[in-house]
Design an enzyme around this catalytic site. Structure first.
Site, PDB file in Angstrom:
ATOM      1  N   CYS A  56       0.827  -1.198   0.000  1.00  0.00           N
ATOM      2  CA  CYS A  56       0.000   0.000   0.000  1.00  0.00           C
ATOM      3  C   CYS A  56       0.869   1.259   0.000  1.00  0.00           C
ATOM      4  CB  CYS A  56      -0.867   0.015   1.240  1.00  0.00           C
ATOM      5  SG  CYS A  56      -1.837  -1.474   1.405  1.00  0.00           S
TER       6      CYS A  56
ATOM      7  N   ARG B 169       2.326   1.057  -5.918  1.00  0.00           N
ATOM      8  CA  ARG B 169       2.443   0.227  -4.710  1.00  0.00           C
ATOM      9  C   ARG B 169       1.159  -0.538  -4.421  1.00  0.00           C
ATOM     10  NH1 ARG B 169       6.772   1.912  -1.249  1.00  0.00           N
ATOM     11  NH2 ARG B 169       5.776   0.706   0.374  1.00  0.00           N
TER      12      ARG B 169
ATOM     13  N   TRP C 179      -3.344  -2.205  -1.712  1.00  0.00           N
ATOM     14  CA  TRP C 179      -3.129  -3.520  -2.327  1.00  0.00           C
ATOM     15  C   TRP C 179      -3.670  -4.496  -1.302  1.00  0.00           C
ATOM     16  CZ3 TRP C 179       0.006  -7.924  -1.306  1.00  0.00           C
ATOM     17  CH2 TRP C 179       0.136  -8.801  -2.366  1.00  0.00           C
TER      18      TRP C 179
ATOM     19  N   ASN D 208       0.115   0.912   6.158  1.00  0.00           N
ATOM     20  CA  ASN D 208       0.771  -0.022   5.243  1.00  0.00           C
ATOM     21  C   ASN D 208       1.449  -1.071   6.116  1.00  0.00           C
ATOM     22  OD1 ASN D 208       2.252  -1.260   3.213  1.00  0.00           O
ATOM     23  ND2 ASN D 208       3.868   0.295   3.249  1.00  0.00           N
ATOM     24  N   GLY D 209       1.172  -2.345   5.859  1.00  0.00           N
ATOM     25  CA  GLY D 209       1.770  -3.407   6.675  1.00  0.00           C
ATOM     26  C   GLY D 209       0.695  -4.415   7.053  1.00  0.00           C
TER      27      GLY D 209
ATOM     28  N   GLU E 186      14.093 -15.066 -15.648  1.00  0.00           N
ATOM     29  CA  GLU E 186      13.694 -13.655 -15.662  1.00  0.00           C
ATOM     30  C   GLU E 186      12.797 -13.355 -16.877  1.00  0.00           C
ATOM     31  OE1 GLU E 186      13.479 -11.102 -13.994  1.00  0.00           O
ATOM     32  OE2 GLU E 186      13.522  -9.385 -15.343  1.00  0.00           O
TER      33      GLU E 186
ATOM     34  N   LYS F 252       8.980 -12.073 -16.413  1.00  0.00           N
ATOM     35  CA  LYS F 252       8.545 -10.787 -16.951  1.00  0.00           C
ATOM     36  C   LYS F 252       7.354 -10.999 -17.870  1.00  0.00           C
ATOM     37  CE  LYS F 252      10.246  -8.688 -15.195  1.00  0.00           C
ATOM     38  NZ  LYS F 252      11.153  -8.189 -14.192  1.00  0.00           N
TER      39      LYS F 252
ATOM     40  N   GLU G 197       4.237 -11.753 -15.863  1.00  0.00           N
ATOM     41  CA  GLU G 197       3.795 -10.594 -15.080  1.00  0.00           C
ATOM     42  C   GLU G 197       3.079  -9.567 -15.954  1.00  0.00           C
ATOM     43  OE1 GLU G 197       6.683  -9.269 -11.567  1.00  0.00           O
ATOM     44  OE2 GLU G 197       7.724  -9.494 -13.458  1.00  0.00           O
TER      45      GLU G 197
ATOM     46  N   HIS H 177      14.402 -33.774 -19.029  1.00  0.00           N
ATOM     47  CA  HIS H 177      14.073 -34.547 -17.821  1.00  0.00           C
ATOM     48  C   HIS H 177      12.600 -34.438 -17.450  1.00  0.00           C
ATOM     49  CE1 HIS H 177      18.205 -35.670 -17.116  1.00  0.00           C
ATOM     50  NE2 HIS H 177      18.573 -34.409 -17.312  1.00  0.00           N
TER      51      HIS H 177
ATOM     52  N   LYS I 153       4.341  -3.240  -6.288  1.00  0.00           N
ATOM     53  CA  LYS I 153       5.771  -2.956  -6.176  1.00  0.00           C
ATOM     54  C   LYS I 153       6.083  -3.010  -4.693  1.00  0.00           C
ATOM     55  CE  LYS I 153       9.275  -1.110  -8.620  1.00  0.00           C
ATOM     56  NZ  LYS I 153       9.795  -1.939  -9.732  1.00  0.00           N
TER      57      LYS I 153
HETATM   58  C1  F6R Z   1       9.592  -8.804 -10.960  1.00  0.00           C
HETATM   59  C2  F6R Z   1       9.566  -8.047  -9.736  1.00  0.00           C
HETATM   60  C3  F6R Z   1       9.633  -8.768  -8.445  1.00  0.00           C
HETATM   61  C4  F6R Z   1      10.693  -8.109  -7.556  1.00  0.00           C
HETATM   62  C5  F6R Z   1      10.701  -8.751  -6.162  1.00  0.00           C
HETATM   63  C6  F6R Z   1      11.790  -8.163  -5.274  1.00  0.00           C
HETATM   64  O1  F6R Z   1       9.472  -7.992 -12.082  1.00  0.00           O
HETATM   65  O2  F6R Z   1       9.502  -6.839  -9.765  1.00  0.00           O
HETATM   66  O3  F6R Z   1       9.883 -10.122  -8.625  1.00  0.00           O
HETATM   67  O4  F6R Z   1      11.938  -8.249  -8.183  1.00  0.00           O
HETATM   68  O5  F6R Z   1       9.458  -8.545  -5.545  1.00  0.00           O
HETATM   69  O6  F6R Z   1      11.655  -6.787  -5.132  1.00  0.00           O
HETATM   70  P1  F6R Z   1      12.849  -5.888  -4.611  1.00  0.00           P
HETATM   71  O7  F6R Z   1      13.924  -5.923  -5.628  1.00  0.00           O
HETATM   72  O8  F6R Z   1      12.254  -4.528  -4.444  1.00  0.00           O
HETATM   73  O9  F6R Z   1      13.279  -6.489  -3.313  1.00  0.00           O
END
Ligand code: F6R
Length: 606
Positions: free
Chosen positions: A2, A27, A77, A103-104, A478, A482, A485, A502, A601
């Site tokens: 949040c 966020r 969120w 937030n939390g 990765e 991506k 996501e 495998h 985020k």
């Molecule tokens: C993927 C993504 C997440 C973050 C993960 C860690 O695109 O954004 O997988 O990489 O939540 O976040 P940080 O780097 O902020 O600890």
């Protein structure tokens, strides 16, 4: 998670809260709310959906109708309680005197709620947050900060909160434990926010609150129950704008060459083959004695960690291991004072990673951070560290921060390697090649239109494998992460290519394409084996290969070329087309690639 913003000063609060929340929407974007205290008429608004949609439908004179100069805003969120207006913040007490954003997670909210209900409190939401408003009401005897202090003694969990009371009206009380919270100071106005992007247009003078601190902001001054230094935000509001791009995600991918540059500039001493990382200088002697390094992170950061693990073992000859931060905390690894734990995090606030650092400290390890957000919790909790220096990353999915993490891991490898057996020649060679990457990576963007076309071509498929080997095995992960996501109608999996045979290959057929990362390196021939296995099952293949490799055109359906570089550096180039491919595919499917479904985020809950 949040986002929180609060304002107290002489100007109308609402427009400032609105612009702050828009910046924090990354966020959390399930719902949002405001409370503005006004002598004549208080203003409380809660809505589900996105702020941008709400703003589009705002009447012209709406902003002028809300005059109060003290207020709070929140973007949610959802964690506890579904997405409804009732569950949206700000939450309030029975008498609607106390308004609070949080937030939390309050872990013991159920027992507190039961107790408060027995005492006669009436709840209007399903959230954990609402117990805080009622607890503050319970302890309120005229002084808000005292009531907040008493209430917080009862809760277990994490919080960044901002509170207003109509009965002690000239103040905002803010407090934090485990969730980020900063104060912004601008002459005779004060702000509070869960991160600097909400307030950077108003002030760059900030104070990072520490755990268990309570701050009291009033129209003329502020105080914290402890003396704290004022720090400076190292980026400006311009950097948090889209600058002509349709989405932050695209803008941040296009900033990747610059991200490499910013991460390495001034951090190399070429003639001595040395990396110069100021943030590690104070622990250089300790680093010499380290016998093992564990790299922790989550999601994308954990994939950077894996590349770092390979680099450190091959070039620094230092035993290295990647641990998913959420696993590391509970698995009881064998650690001691000869172990360094390096935490990688863009936000510096990821709860799992932060807790992993705390666990490592408990076990006497040297803790290091590789973090983008200056002053964030992980940067403060670790013994020493290196900043990415790539400015704010606004799109929810990480891109330029990943490239930066990889680039800095190269520097750390050279730094630790040169303390051990790495020769001057090798150190110098790695740094020389690293310095070429900003320019080499720019060449990849000349294929952006072609990659967009490929995204269109492959948008008919709903399942993808991504394969890579050695340095590129976690780039496969990765690429897949991506894609799922930001093009979330698609399922994708990243695999070390050797694993295909495998079991995974059972799914391969003409409708299940594979993206193969196969630069011309020591494992190229092995990658060709995987390509043949897929082709034998009519699987479509999109390859990422090294410029000059003509043979690959006859083996696969489509090729994206990347420039030639050292094997250990290929991930920094090979991931760029994968980021672009995912972004274009998300756009092709009509999705908002800045705000993927269900994600937030900065994941500040465990
Ligand atoms: C993927 C993504 C997440 C973050 C993960 C860690 O695109 O954004 O997988 O990489 O939540 O976040 P940080 O780097 O902020 O600890």
């Amino acid at each position: 998670m949040c986002g929180i913003v609060g304002y107290i000063g002489k100007r109308p609060a609402f427009p400032i809260l609105l612009s702050g929340l828009k910046r924090l929407e990354y966020r959390g974007y399930d719902s949002f709310g405001f409370f503005v205290l006004d002598k004549d008429k208080d203003f409380l608004l809660k809505k589900t959906g996105k702020i941008s949609d709400f703003e589009k439908h705002l009447e012209d004179d709406f902003l002028n109708k809300v005059n109060g100069t003290i207020g709070l805003g929140h973007t949610r969120w959802a964690t506890t309680g579904v997405v409804t207006e009732a569950n949206t913040h700000p939450h309030f007490d029975c008498q609607k005197n106390i308004f609070l954003v949080h937030n939390g997670i309050i872990e013991n909210y159920k027992e507190l709620k039961e107790q408060l209900i027995n005492e006669g409190h009436q709840f209007t939401s399903e959230t954990d947050t609402e117990v805080l408003a009622h607890l503050i009401e319970k302890y309120f005897q005229g002084n808000l900060e005292e009531a907040v202090r008493q209430a917080l003694k009862k809760v277990r969990g994490t919080y960044g909160i901002a509170v207003i009371s109509k009965k002690d009206p000239q103040k905002i009380v803010a407090a934090k434990l485990g969730s980020p919270l900063i104060l912004g100071i601008n002459n005779d106005e004060f702000l509070v926010a869960s991160d600097s992007s909400a307030i950077v247009s108003y002030t760059r003078q900030v104070i990072n609150l520490d755990d268990n601190e309570i701050a009291v902001l009033s129209p003329n001054n502020f105080f914290i129950l402890k003396e704290k230094p004022i720090e400076k935000i190292d980026w400006d509001a311009e950097e948090a704008q889209k600058q002509g791009f349709s989405h932050f995600m695209l803008k941040e991918i296009f900033e990747e060459p610059e991200a490499i540059e910013k991460s390495i500039v001034g951090r190399t001493v070429l003639e001595q083959g040395l990396a110069k990382l100021g943030g590690l200088e104070q622990v250089l002697e300790q680093l010499k004695k380290v016998e093992k390094i564990i790299i922790v992170g989550c999601g994308t950061a954990s994939y950077a960690a894996k590349v770092g693990e390979y680099m450190l073992e091959e070039y620094a000859k230092l035993p290295a291991k990647t641990e998913i931060a959420s696993e590391f905390r509970y698995k009881n690894s064998i650690l001691d004072d000869k172990t360094a734990v390096l935490a990688i995090s863009q936000s510096g606030e990821t709860a799992d990673t932060l807790e992993a650092v705390k666990e490592a400290k408990r076990k006497d390890c040297l803790t290091l951070g590789l973090v983008n957000t200056v002053g964030s919790s992980i940067s403060r909790e670790t013994d020493a560290g290196v900043y990415c220096r790539v400015g704010p990353e606004i799109a929810v999915a990480s891109s330029k921060a990943f490239i930066s993490q990889l680039s800095i891991l190269v520097l750390i490898t050279v730094g630790l390697g040169r303390q051990r057996e790495m020769s001057l020649v090798v150190g110098k060679k790695i740094l020389e090649e690293l310095q070429k990457l900003p320019d080499l990576s720019k060449k990849i963007f000349s294929q952006a239109d072609y990659i967009k076309e490929l995204a269109g071509k492959y948008s008919q498929y709903r399942n993808f494998y991504f394969l890579g080997r050695k340095y590129n095995s976690s780039i496969a992960s990765e690429g897949a992460l991506k894609l799922k996501e930001i093009a979330w109608k698609i399922h994708a999996e990243g695999l070390p290519a050797g694993e295909l045979k495998h079991g995974q290959i059972a799914l391969t057929d003409k409708d299940f394409p594979t993206v193969v990362i196969c630069p011309s390196d020591s494992v190229y021939d092995k990658m060709k084996n995987a390509i043949e296995e897929i082709k034998a099952r009519q699987g479509k293949i999109l390859a990422v290969a090294t410029e000059g490799n003509e043979e690959i055109k006859n083996l696969v359906d489509d090729v994206i070329y990347i420039p030639k570089t050292l094997e250990m550096l290929t991930p920094i180039l090979s991931v760029i087309p994968l980021h672009l491919f995912a972004a274009y595919l998300g756009l092709e499917l009509g999705l908002d690639i800045d705000k993927p479904r269900n994600l937030a985020k900065s994941v500040t809950v465990e």
